[in-house]
Design a protein around this motif. Structure first.
Motif, PDB file in Angstrom:
ATOM      1  N   ILE B 439      17.290   5.846   4.021  1.00 40.25           N
ATOM      2  CA  ILE B 439      16.758   4.494   4.234  1.00 40.25           C
ATOM      3  C   ILE B 439      15.293   4.393   3.803  1.00 40.25           C
ATOM      4  O   ILE B 439      14.663   5.399   3.513  1.00 40.25           O
ATOM      5  CB  ILE B 439      16.890   4.067   5.720  1.00 40.25           C
ATOM      6  N   GLY B 440      14.760   3.178   3.783  1.00 34.01           N
ATOM      7  CA  GLY B 440      13.376   2.964   3.392  1.00 34.01           C
ATOM      8  C   GLY B 440      12.426   3.080   4.573  1.00 34.01           C
ATOM      9  O   GLY B 440      12.801   2.830   5.725  1.00 34.01           O
ATOM     10  N   GLY B 441      11.171   3.459   4.279  1.00 35.02           N
ATOM     11  CA  GLY B 441      10.136   3.557   5.312  1.00 35.02           C
ATOM     12  C   GLY B 441       8.787   3.221   4.732  1.00 35.02           C
ATOM     13  O   GLY B 441       8.549   3.436   3.544  1.00 35.02           O
ATOM     14  N   PRO B 455      -8.171   7.658  10.343  1.00 32.84           N
ATOM     15  CA  PRO B 455      -7.075   6.689  10.278  1.00 32.84           C
ATOM     16  C   PRO B 455      -5.773   7.178  10.917  1.00 32.84           C
ATOM     17  O   PRO B 455      -5.446   8.367  10.870  1.00 32.84           O
ATOM     18  CB  PRO B 455      -6.862   6.478   8.771  1.00 32.84           C
ATOM     19  N   VAL B 456      -5.058   6.197  11.476  1.00 36.07           N
ATOM     20  CA  VAL B 456      -3.753   6.415  12.095  1.00 36.07           C
ATOM     21  C   VAL B 456      -2.739   5.568  11.327  1.00 36.07           C
ATOM     22  O   VAL B 456      -3.043   4.438  10.955  1.00 36.07           O
ATOM     23  CB  VAL B 456      -3.780   5.972  13.573  1.00 36.07           C
ATOM     24  N   GLY B 457      -1.542   6.110  11.113  1.00 33.00           N
ATOM     25  CA  GLY B 457      -0.518   5.352  10.403  1.00 33.00           C
ATOM     26  C   GLY B 457       0.565   4.810  11.324  1.00 33.00           C
ATOM     27  O   GLY B 457       0.948   5.454  12.302  1.00 33.00           O
ATOM     28  N   PHE B 458       1.035   3.598  11.003  1.00 32.16           N
ATOM     29  CA  PHE B 458       2.124   2.954  11.733  1.00 32.16           C
ATOM     30  C   PHE B 458       3.330   2.932  10.806  1.00 32.16           C
ATOM     31  O   PHE B 458       3.246   2.434   9.679  1.00 32.16           O
ATOM     32  CB  PHE B 458       1.702   1.529  12.095  1.00 32.16           C
ATOM     33  N   GLN B 459       4.446   3.521  11.247  1.00 28.39           N
ATOM     34  CA  GLN B 459       5.624   3.603  10.383  1.00 28.39           C
ATOM     35  C   GLN B 459       6.675   2.540  10.735  1.00 28.39           C
ATOM     36  O   GLN B 459       6.973   2.317  11.906  1.00 28.39           O
ATOM     37  CB  GLN B 459       6.276   4.983  10.491  1.00 28.39           C
ATOM     38  N   ILE B 460       7.224   1.919   9.695  1.00 29.27           N
ATOM     39  CA  ILE B 460       8.324   0.963   9.856  1.00 29.27           C
ATOM     40  C   ILE B 460       9.511   1.498   9.066  1.00 29.27           C
ATOM     41  O   ILE B 460       9.337   2.002   7.956  1.00 29.27           O
ATOM     42  CB  ILE B 460       7.939  -0.432   9.305  1.00 29.27           C
ATOM     43  N   MET B 461      10.702   1.427   9.653  1.00 24.99           N
ATOM     44  CA  MET B 461      11.915   1.891   8.966  1.00 24.99           C
ATOM     45  C   MET B 461      12.943   0.761   8.979  1.00 24.99           C
ATOM     46  O   MET B 461      13.071   0.056   9.971  1.00 24.99           O
ATOM     47  CB  MET B 461      12.500   3.111   9.700  1.00 24.99           C
ATOM     48  N   ALA B 462      13.660   0.600   7.862  1.00 24.10           N
ATOM     49  CA  ALA B 462      14.655  -0.483   7.755  1.00 24.10           C
ATOM     50  C   ALA B 462      15.954   0.067   7.186  1.00 24.10           C
ATOM     51  O   ALA B 462      15.955   1.118   6.549  1.00 24.10           O
ATOM     52  CB  ALA B 462      14.108  -1.601   6.868  1.00 24.10           C
ATOM     53  N   PRO B 463      17.072  -0.642   7.399  1.00 23.06           N
ATOM     54  CA  PRO B 463      18.358  -0.144   6.884  1.00 23.06           C
ATOM     55  C   PRO B 463      18.376  -0.057   5.358  1.00 23.06           C
ATOM     56  O   PRO B 463      17.544  -0.667   4.680  1.00 23.06           O
ATOM     57  CB  PRO B 463      19.367  -1.203   7.362  1.00 23.06           C
ATOM     58  N   VAL B 464      19.358   0.670   4.846  1.00 23.87           N
ATOM     59  CA  VAL B 464      19.552   0.830   3.401  1.00 23.87           C
ATOM     60  C   VAL B 464      19.538  -0.531   2.702  1.00 23.87           C
ATOM     61  O   VAL B 464      20.181  -1.487   3.162  1.00 23.87           O
ATOM     62  CB  VAL B 464      20.902   1.547   3.146  1.00 23.87           C
ATOM     63  N   MET B 465      18.796  -0.626   1.608  1.00 24.24           N
ATOM     64  CA  MET B 465      18.693  -1.830   0.769  1.00 24.24           C
ATOM     65  C   MET B 465      18.063  -3.033   1.478  1.00 24.24           C
ATOM     66  O   MET B 465      18.176  -4.156   1.010  1.00 24.24           O
ATOM     67  CB  MET B 465      20.058  -2.234   0.192  1.00 24.24           C
ATOM     68  N   GLN B 466      17.402  -2.788   2.599  1.00 22.28           N
ATOM     69  CA  GLN B 466      16.705  -3.891   3.290  1.00 22.28           C
ATOM     70  C   GLN B 466      15.205  -3.631   3.279  1.00 22.28           C
ATOM     71  O   GLN B 466      14.499  -3.909   4.251  1.00 22.28           O
ATOM     72  CB  GLN B 466      17.197  -4.016   4.748  1.00 22.28           C
ATOM     73  N   ASP B 467      14.707  -3.098   2.172  1.00 22.81           N
ATOM     74  CA  ASP B 467      13.286  -2.732   2.101  1.00 22.81           C
ATOM     75  C   ASP B 467      12.364  -3.941   2.284  1.00 22.81           C
ATOM     76  O   ASP B 467      11.196  -3.785   2.652  1.00 22.81           O
ATOM     77  CB  ASP B 467      12.975  -2.042   0.762  1.00 22.81           C
ATOM     78  N   ASP B 468      12.872  -5.140   2.021  1.00 19.89           N
ATOM     79  CA  ASP B 468      12.039  -6.338   2.225  1.00 19.89           C
ATOM     80  C   ASP B 468      11.599  -6.474   3.689  1.00 19.89           C
ATOM     81  O   ASP B 468      10.520  -6.978   3.969  1.00 19.89           O
ATOM     82  CB  ASP B 468      12.768  -7.609   1.757  1.00 19.89           C
ATOM     83  N   ARG B 469      12.411  -5.951   4.614  1.00 21.82           N
ATOM     84  CA  ARG B 469      12.021  -6.021   6.037  1.00 21.82           C
ATOM     85  C   ARG B 469      10.743  -5.224   6.302  1.00 21.82           C
ATOM     86  O   ARG B 469       9.934  -5.587   7.151  1.00 21.82           O
ATOM     87  CB  ARG B 469      13.141  -5.476   6.922  1.00 21.82           C
ATOM     88  N   LEU B 470      10.593  -4.091   5.585  1.00 23.67           N
ATOM     89  CA  LEU B 470       9.384  -3.269   5.752  1.00 23.67           C
ATOM     90  C   LEU B 470       8.165  -4.111   5.425  1.00 23.67           C
ATOM     91  O   LEU B 470       7.150  -4.092   6.126  1.00 23.67           O
ATOM     92  CB  LEU B 470       9.408  -2.064   4.805  1.00 23.67           C
ATOM     93  N   TYR B 471       8.278  -4.827   4.304  1.00 22.12           N
ATOM     94  CA  TYR B 471       7.139  -5.619   3.816  1.00 22.12           C
ATOM     95  C   TYR B 471       6.868  -6.824   4.697  1.00 22.12           C
ATOM     96  O   TYR B 471       5.719  -7.198   4.921  1.00 22.12           O
ATOM     97  CB  TYR B 471       7.383  -6.039   2.363  1.00 22.12           C
ATOM     98  N   ASN B 472       7.926  -7.443   5.195  1.00 22.41           N
ATOM     99  CA  ASN B 472       7.748  -8.602   6.058  1.00 22.41           C
ATOM    100  C   ASN B 472       7.019  -8.208   7.340  1.00 22.41           C
ATOM    101  O   ASN B 472       5.991  -8.793   7.694  1.00 22.41           O
ATOM    102  CB  ASN B 472       9.105  -9.231   6.370  1.00 22.41           C
TER     103      ASN B 472
END
Lengths: 95, 509
Positions: B439-441, B455-472
């Protein structure tokens, strides 16, 4: 892991290593293997294996003639070449 | 006024308005590189003549009124794991020193087709194996926030180049976190797209079932613009997905989380996590709730086994992939005496050409795949991979995205973990599950940890082929955080010009 086993692995992997290197890597491999062996705790018989996350079968592309690397380009990185071929050290022994 | 501190989208707008030329923009970045890279060491190779010539061509096209790609004329730093025709491509390894590939990777082909200007190749852990760039055969890169610290790995050269304002965009590759963890520790943005959406053709393979190239940038929108350029079906990669890529640029412009369900992974908190990392993570969660998102705490129990599975699967695939470095067709060949056989030459070359971490992983993989151990190690790891996929599937049936810290700590000191492989491997604990599931992250900056101002990083993970959710989701959080900070987190980075002198060159007095 026995040192003998580590030597065997290095041989399988075709990597020359000094005795010092082999002893160091023996310790490291033991540590890492002890740690990763825990996958066995949850890998029950009824669970199928996943080798690729996104399953695909029979991926083909059209059988079309396309331009590819020229002989010269393909040889451009060769450590040695002769008569437009890769030149390699001897493969078979003397006997 | 456009400067090296502008975002890629601002630069693109200035180019479009003809306020600046691509030649000027590219030159500006080389000037910066000349000033600071002796200390940062983000680049292994620069192609100044080639890049400036290309910029000139793009300027001419623009002057002639040609329709250009949104990123035309923008400079970019390319991770040295991707082939670029006739340019050095070392993978951070001595075994590929001086190799110039006769072909372009598909990523490079797409960058060229979109008129993105490649400044040079960035440093990395040898064959992308590592979390710090300390495994590079050419010496480590340094974190622009603190030059005594690591910029993450394996793509530390790419992340450092962004944070040091040596390039506005960069390409990374992510097998277990090599885009996201470097982004986290340098206060930049990094995205690992869904596996199979960015072609692996010309990406020198480490672990083929996990490797994925992706965009690195200083903002979510910039990452999206680059994502759009490099993603898409490629028949040269048999694992490429033949489906349209979601509109990540539209998502990055939207940034609306009202009503979105966000799952917080319970396993990625608590022991082993730095206090400042957890505080910034919690702060970001509070912001998302204020913006109208709904939080759901979720458990993904198999994630506890992801690291172990990864360190069997990735080395196993690597032991097979790296067999191609055989001293016969390209790359290094070392023979000690005349008349040595091909096999002896192979052994000697691999013994001298590979660094310690690469040898460690090849040996580990060879062991895990050898008869008698295969089922217990590699076979079990593949089953864990199934369990991790199931955990994600279950989670995504309840929420739209999952979130966690990107890495358990901020950037550590160079040398601190160099002799402890297991401690080093722990850096990837939060990023590895996504690679195993394909999946995308995304990692984006969540602020600075109070105990070390890093700096600290915040990770977002989305289902396969839903990479637009990461960006949103990423864009919504970024907008709120920028408001809070008064702009990009990199505005708070110490002035590099003052630091670089101390670290420039070797043994400078």
């Amino acid at each position: 892991m026995e040192l003998k086993e580590v030597k065997h692995l290095a041989n399988l992997a075709r990597i020359e290593m000094s005795d010092e290197e082999l002893i160091k890597i023996q310790k490291e491999l033991d540590l890492i293997l002890n740690s990763v062996a825990r996958v066995q705790e949850v890998a029950k018989d009824d669970i199928p294996a996943t080798s690729h996350a996104i399953e695909m079968v029979n991926v083909f592309r059209k059988d079309e003639v396309k331009s590819s690397l020229s002989n010269q380009e393909a040889l451009s990185g060769a450590p040695a070449q002769e008569e437009a071929r890769f030149k390699v050290p001897q493969i078979l022994g003397e006997e | 006024m456009t400067s090296i501190f502008s975002t890629a989208s601002e630069m693109a707008e200035s180019l479009k308005q003809k306020e600046i030329s691509s030649v000027e923009l590219v030159q500006m970045h080389y000037d910066r590189i000349e000033k600071v890279d002796s200390g940062v060491h983000a680049f292994l190779h620069l192609d100044k003549a080639g890049a400036l010539a290309k910029a000139k061509i793009i300027d001419d096209k623009r002057a002639a009124g040609e329709k250009l790609s949104p990123l035309a004329g923008i400079p970019l730093a390319l991770k040295d794991v991707l082939t670029q025709k006739n340019q050095p491509t070392t993978c951070g390894s001595k075994i590929l020193e001086n190799w110039r590939p006769p072909y372009d990777s598909t990523v490079v082909e797409r960058l060229n087709a979109n008129d993105v200007v490649i400044l040079g190749k960035t440093n990395m852990d040898e064959f992308a194996m590592g979390s710090s760039t300390e495994n590079s055969a050419y010496g480590p890169s340094r974190n622009p926030w603190d030059l005594t610290r690591i910029p993450g790995g394996s793509g530390g050269g790419s992340s450092a180049s962004l944070a040091a304002f040596e390039a506005p965009l960069a390409i990374g590759t992510d097998t277990g976190g090599s885009i996201r963890q470097p982004a986290a520790v340098t206060g930049t943005v990094g995205v690992k797209p869904t596996y199979g959406t960015v072609s692996r053709y010309g990406l020198i393979a480490f672990s083929s079932s996990l490797d994925q190239a992706g965009p690195c940038a200083r903002t979510v929108l910039d990452a999206a613009l680059l994502h759009q350029v490099i993603a898409g079906y490629d028949e040269k990669d048999s694992t490429s997905i033949n489906q349209p890529i979601p509109d990540v640029v539209a998502a990055a412009k939207k940034g609306e989380v009202k009503g979105i369900k966000i799952g917080v992974v319970k396993e990625f908190q608590g022991e082993g996590y730095q206090k400042g990392v957890l505080n910034r993570f919690q702060e970001s969660l509070d912001i998302l709730v204020n913006l109208g998102a709904e939080l759901v705490e979720l458990s993904c129990p198999s994630f506890d086994y992801a690291l172990a599975a990864y360190y069997l699967i990735a080395p196993s695939e690597a032991s097979s992939n790296l067999a191609r470095f055989d001293a016969m067709r390209y790359g290094l060949r070392i023979s000690e005496t005349a008349g040595q056989s091909a096999e002896e030459v192979m052994r000697i070359t691999r013994g001298k050409g590979f660094g310690p971490e690469v040898k460690r992983r090849i040996m580990l993989g060879t062991y895990a795949l050898s008869s008698g151990y295969y089922d217990a190690y590699y076979g079990s790891a593949l089953k864990v991979r199934t369990l991790i996929k199931r955990d994600f599937e279950k989670a995504f049936s309840q929420v739209d995205v999952l979130v966690s810290p990107t890495a358990p700590t901020t950037a550590f000191k160079i040398g601190e973990k160099a002799n402890d492989p297991l401690a080093m491997y722990l850096n990837d604990i939060c990023t590895i599950p996504t690679n195993l599931a394909g999946i995308g992250g995304m990692s984006l900056p969540a602020g600075l940890a109070e105990e070390d101002n890093l700096p600290v990083g915040f990770q977002i993970m989305a289902p396969v082929m839903q990479d637009d959710r990461l960006y949103n989701v990423g864009a919504a959080l970024e907008r709120a955080l920028h408001e809070k900070w008064g702009g990009n987190i990199l505005k708070q980075i110490p002035d590099l010009n003052n630091l670089v002198g101390i670290f420039a060159g070797k043994g400078s007095n």
